[in-house]
Each structure stands twice: as C-alpha cells, then as structure tokens.
Motif scaffolding. Structure first.
Motif, PDB file in Angstrom:
ATOM      1  N   ALA A  18     -21.782 -29.767  19.400  1.00 46.91           N
ATOM      2  CA  ALA A  18     -21.941 -29.137  18.083  1.00 46.91           C
ATOM      3  C   ALA A  18     -22.389 -27.686  18.235  1.00 46.91           C
ATOM      4  CB  ALA A  18     -22.942 -29.921  17.248  1.00 46.91           C
ATOM      5  N   CYS A  22     -20.282 -24.442  16.962  1.00 45.55           N
ATOM      6  CA  CYS A  22     -20.923 -23.522  16.016  1.00 45.55           C
ATOM      7  C   CYS A  22     -20.989 -22.104  16.573  1.00 45.55           C
ATOM      8  CB  CYS A  22     -22.318 -24.009  15.658  1.00 45.55           C
ATOM      9  SG  CYS A  22     -22.292 -25.493  14.651  1.00 45.55           S
ATOM     10  N   PRO A  29     -20.940 -24.108  10.068  1.00 41.11           N
ATOM     11  CA  PRO A  29     -22.167 -24.664   9.479  1.00 41.11           C
ATOM     12  C   PRO A  29     -22.306 -24.366   7.988  1.00 41.11           C
ATOM     13  CG  PRO A  29     -22.670 -23.601  11.548  1.00 41.11           C
ATOM     14  CD  PRO A  29     -21.244 -23.291  11.228  1.00 41.11           C
TER      15      PRO A  29
END
Length: 47
Positions: A18, A22, A29
């Motif tokens: 993740a 990101c 996000p």
C-alpha cells in the motif's frame, strides 16, 4: 506461534504494498477517502 508470524508477515507485506502504491500514485489515498465518504452516506440513506 507460526500463525502469529504468518499473520504479522502478511500484514506487513500488505502495508508495504500500500505504501509503494501510494508513493507512486499520490492521488489514490484522496480518492479512497472521498469514495469511502460517499459510500457511507449512500449506506445511511438506504437504511
């Protein structure tokens, strides 16, 4: 005890994935936050 290690490793791997996504795509996000708010509002209206 093996299950704890496996679960911890799995969680750590998911967090690392993740963080990588990101960092490559900084707008994700914000989109997730916006879409989650929209889904919560829709669910409240349905109830």
């Amino acid at each position: 005890m093996k299950l704890f290690g496996f679960t911890a490793g799995l969680a750590l791997g998911m967090a690392a994935a993740a963080a990588g996504v990101c960092s490559m795509y900084p707008d994700i996000p914000r989109r997730v936050k916006r879409d989650t708010k929209h889904m919560m509002r829709s669910a409240k209206k349905m109830l």
